[in-house]
Scaffold this motif. Structure first.
Motif, PDB file in Angstrom:
ATOM      1  N   SER A 198      -4.796  -9.588  -2.592  1.00 40.81           N
ATOM      2  CA  SER A 198      -4.025  -8.990  -3.683  1.00 40.81           C
ATOM      3  C   SER A 198      -4.469  -9.641  -4.980  1.00 40.81           C
ATOM      4  CB  SER A 198      -2.523  -9.184  -3.467  1.00 40.81           C
ATOM      5  OG  SER A 198      -2.059  -8.285  -2.491  1.00 40.81           O
ATOM      6  N   ALA A 199      -4.140  -9.016  -6.097  1.00 41.37           N
ATOM      7  CA  ALA A 199      -4.548  -9.524  -7.404  1.00 41.37           C
ATOM      8  C   ALA A 199      -3.753 -10.766  -7.760  1.00 41.37           C
ATOM      9  CB  ALA A 199      -4.357  -8.447  -8.466  1.00 41.37           C
ATOM     10  N   LEU A 200      -4.456 -11.831  -8.166  1.00 46.39           N
ATOM     11  CA  LEU A 200      -3.790 -13.071  -8.545  1.00 46.39           C
ATOM     12  C   LEU A 200      -2.985 -12.920  -9.825  1.00 46.39           C
ATOM     13  CD1 LEU A 200      -6.524 -15.761  -7.814  1.00 46.39           C
ATOM     14  CD2 LEU A 200      -4.335 -15.478  -6.662  1.00 46.39           C
ATOM     15  N   PHE A 201      -3.569 -12.275 -10.811  1.00 43.42           N
ATOM     16  CA  PHE A 201      -2.916 -12.123 -12.107  1.00 43.42           C
ATOM     17  C   PHE A 201      -2.862 -10.651 -12.462  1.00 43.42           C
ATOM     18  CE2 PHE A 201      -5.290 -16.130 -12.067  1.00 43.42           C
ATOM     19  CZ  PHE A 201      -4.234 -17.011 -12.149  1.00 43.42           C
ATOM     20  N   THR A 202      -1.669 -10.082 -12.379  1.00 45.55           N
ATOM     21  CA  THR A 202      -1.539  -8.665 -12.686  1.00 45.55           C
ATOM     22  C   THR A 202      -0.127  -8.361 -13.149  1.00 45.55           C
ATOM     23  OG1 THR A 202      -1.847  -6.417 -11.874  1.00 45.55           O
ATOM     24  CG2 THR A 202      -0.940  -7.995 -10.319  1.00 45.55           C
ATOM     25  N   ASN A 203      -0.032  -7.358 -13.972  1.00 38.41           N
ATOM     26  CA  ASN A 203       1.268  -6.828 -14.383  1.00 38.41           C
ATOM     27  C   ASN A 203       1.443  -5.411 -13.858  1.00 38.41           C
ATOM     28  OD1 ASN A 203       2.027  -9.119 -15.812  1.00 38.41           O
ATOM     29  ND2 ASN A 203       0.967  -8.434 -17.658  1.00 38.41           N
ATOM     30  N   GLN A 204       0.564  -5.014 -12.945  1.00 41.50           N
ATOM     31  CA  GLN A 204       0.608  -3.662 -12.404  1.00 41.50           C
ATOM     32  C   GLN A 204       1.906  -3.449 -11.632  1.00 41.50           C
ATOM     33  OE1 GLN A 204      -2.862  -2.914 -10.013  1.00 41.50           O
ATOM     34  NE2 GLN A 204      -4.269  -3.620 -11.580  1.00 41.50           N
ATOM     35  N   LYS A 205       2.568  -2.369 -11.908  1.00 43.40           N
ATOM     36  CA  LYS A 205       3.773  -1.991 -11.175  1.00 43.40           C
ATOM     37  C   LYS A 205       3.352  -1.153  -9.970  1.00 43.40           C
ATOM     38  CE  LYS A 205       6.652  -3.694 -14.182  1.00 43.40           C
ATOM     39  NZ  LYS A 205       7.056  -5.048 -13.973  1.00 43.40           N
ATOM     40  N   ILE A 206       3.757  -1.613  -8.807  1.00 41.40           N
ATOM     41  CA  ILE A 206       3.423  -0.885  -7.591  1.00 41.40           C
ATOM     42  C   ILE A 206       4.699  -0.559  -6.834  1.00 41.40           C
ATOM     43  CG2 ILE A 206       1.142  -1.950  -7.384  1.00 41.40           C
ATOM     44  CD1 ILE A 206       2.412  -3.692  -5.138  1.00 41.40           C
ATOM     45  N   SER A 207       4.565   0.305  -5.858  1.00 37.87           N
ATOM     46  CA  SER A 207       5.668   0.637  -4.974  1.00 37.87           C
ATOM     47  C   SER A 207       5.350   0.024  -3.602  1.00 37.87           C
ATOM     48  CB  SER A 207       5.814   2.157  -4.880  1.00 37.87           C
ATOM     49  OG  SER A 207       6.954   2.502  -4.173  1.00 37.87           O
ATOM     50  N   PRO A 208       5.845  -1.194  -3.329  1.00 38.05           N
ATOM     51  CA  PRO A 208       5.478  -1.907  -2.108  1.00 38.05           C
ATOM     52  C   PRO A 208       5.758  -1.148  -0.814  1.00 38.05           C
ATOM     53  CG  PRO A 208       6.678  -3.360  -3.581  1.00 38.05           C
ATOM     54  CD  PRO A 208       6.772  -1.971  -4.147  1.00 38.05           C
ATOM     55  N   LEU A 209       6.778  -0.311  -0.817  1.00 36.65           N
ATOM     56  CA  LEU A 209       7.130   0.385   0.418  1.00 36.65           C
ATOM     57  C   LEU A 209       6.076   1.406   0.857  1.00 36.65           C
ATOM     58  CD1 LEU A 209      10.977   0.752  -0.077  1.00 36.65           C
ATOM     59  CD2 LEU A 209       9.756  -0.830   1.426  1.00 36.65           C
ATOM     60  N   ARG A 210       5.061   1.629   0.051  1.00 37.28           N
ATOM     61  CA  ARG A 210       3.934   2.486   0.442  1.00 37.28           C
ATOM     62  C   ARG A 210       2.913   1.737   1.302  1.00 37.28           C
ATOM     63  NH1 ARG A 210       2.771   5.109  -5.354  1.00 37.28           N
ATOM     64  NH2 ARG A 210       4.601   6.428  -5.485  1.00 37.28           N
ATOM     65  N   LEU A 211       3.102   0.442   1.472  1.00 37.79           N
ATOM     66  CA  LEU A 211       2.145  -0.376   2.216  1.00 37.79           C
ATOM     67  C   LEU A 211       1.852   0.205   3.597  1.00 37.79           C
ATOM     68  CD1 LEU A 211       0.425  -2.977   2.403  1.00 37.79           C
ATOM     69  CD2 LEU A 211       2.454  -4.107   3.337  1.00 37.79           C
ATOM     70  N   ARG A 212       2.878   0.565   4.312  1.00 37.47           N
ATOM     71  CA  ARG A 212       2.701   1.099   5.672  1.00 37.47           C
ATOM     72  C   ARG A 212       1.756   2.288   5.686  1.00 37.47           C
ATOM     73  NH1 ARG A 212       7.488   2.729   9.866  1.00 37.47           N
ATOM     74  NH2 ARG A 212       6.118   3.505  11.489  1.00 37.47           N
ATOM     75  N   ASP A 213       1.965   3.225   4.779  1.00 31.74           N
ATOM     76  CA  ASP A 213       1.109   4.412   4.719  1.00 31.74           C
ATOM     77  C   ASP A 213      -0.329   4.066   4.361  1.00 31.74           C
ATOM     78  OD1 ASP A 213       3.323   5.986   5.324  1.00 31.74           O
ATOM     79  OD2 ASP A 213       3.800   6.318   3.209  1.00 31.74           O
ATOM     80  N   LYS A 214      -0.510   3.038   3.549  1.00 29.31           N
ATOM     81  CA  LYS A 214      -1.854   2.659   3.101  1.00 29.31           C
ATOM     82  C   LYS A 214      -2.670   1.951   4.181  1.00 29.31           C
ATOM     83  CE  LYS A 214      -1.456   4.039  -1.178  1.00 29.31           C
ATOM     84  NZ  LYS A 214      -2.287   5.099  -1.720  1.00 29.31           N
ATOM     85  N   ILE A 215      -2.000   1.269   5.115  1.00 27.89           N
ATOM     86  CA  ILE A 215      -2.756   0.447   6.079  1.00 27.89           C
ATOM     87  C   ILE A 215      -2.706   0.961   7.524  1.00 27.89           C
ATOM     88  CG2 ILE A 215      -2.477  -1.594   4.646  1.00 27.89           C
ATOM     89  CD1 ILE A 215      -0.445  -2.631   6.747  1.00 27.89           C
ATOM     90  N   ARG A 216      -1.786   1.848   7.842  1.00 26.46           N
ATOM     91  CA  ARG A 216      -1.580   2.283   9.231  1.00 26.46           C
ATOM     92  C   ARG A 216      -2.862   2.755   9.905  1.00 26.46           C
ATOM     93  NH1 ARG A 216       2.142   0.067  11.976  1.00 26.46           N
ATOM     94  NH2 ARG A 216       3.771   1.340  12.795  1.00 26.46           N
TER      95      ARG A 216
END
Length: 172
Positions: free
Chosen positions: A84-102
């Protein structure tokens, strides 16, 4: 088909990242295909353990739909990691993780998630993405009581908890 395992704890500093790095390396040593994912979006450290300090593409980029997940995978020795990015201000939706890695389960025997010290939205993302969970704890009262709370809260959400890793045990 591979298995996604989340390494969790509600308390920071118990050694989740070190456990993920060590366990992943050990499993890879048995000729298993292993992917480690830094799902600690706010304080990622997994890349640092493998000297992947400034990756061009990170899990943040994938979560923001700026990059394909295959571009965020870095080969390190006998295993792969997604930092993951060490220094970021990017707003993400963490609950999408499952869909991204399944879909990566078809390419790996084991996918280990280095989770944040939380059961807020970012921690729930690791919980929901996992097929099974191991909690990391240390042998002190406050951490053990937090671990029990974490297990109870995870059980309420239907998580499959396969064990507890007791870390930092000395001279016993």
């Amino acid at each position: 088909m591979g298995k996604i395992i989340s390494i969790m704890s509600l308390k920071g500093g118990v050694g989740k990242t070190s456990v993920v790095a060590s366990l992943g390396s050990a499993i890879a040593g048995f000729d298993k295909k292993v992917l480690l994912i830094d799902a600690n979006f706010h304080a990622p450290n997994l890349g640092i353990h493998f000297n992947v300090i400034e990756p061009e593409v990170t899990l943040h980029d994938v979560m923001m739909r700026k990059a394909n997940i295959s571009n965020a995978i870095y080969a390190v020795g006998d295993l792969d990691i997604i930092p993951s990015a060490l220094f970021t201000n990017q707003k993400i939706s963490p609950l999408r993780l499952r869909d991204k890695i399944r879909h990566l389960k078809k390419d790996y025997d084991y996918i280990l998630l280095d989770s944040p010290p939380s059961l807020a939205e970012d921690g729930l993302a690791s919980l929901y993405a996992a097929d099974e969970i191991f909690f990391v704890t240390t042998p002190d009262h406050s951490t053990l009581s937090n671990t029990i709370k974490s297990i109870n809260r995870s059980n309420e959400r239907g998580a499959v908890i396969n064990g507890i890793i007791l870390n930092r045990v000395y001279n016993r």
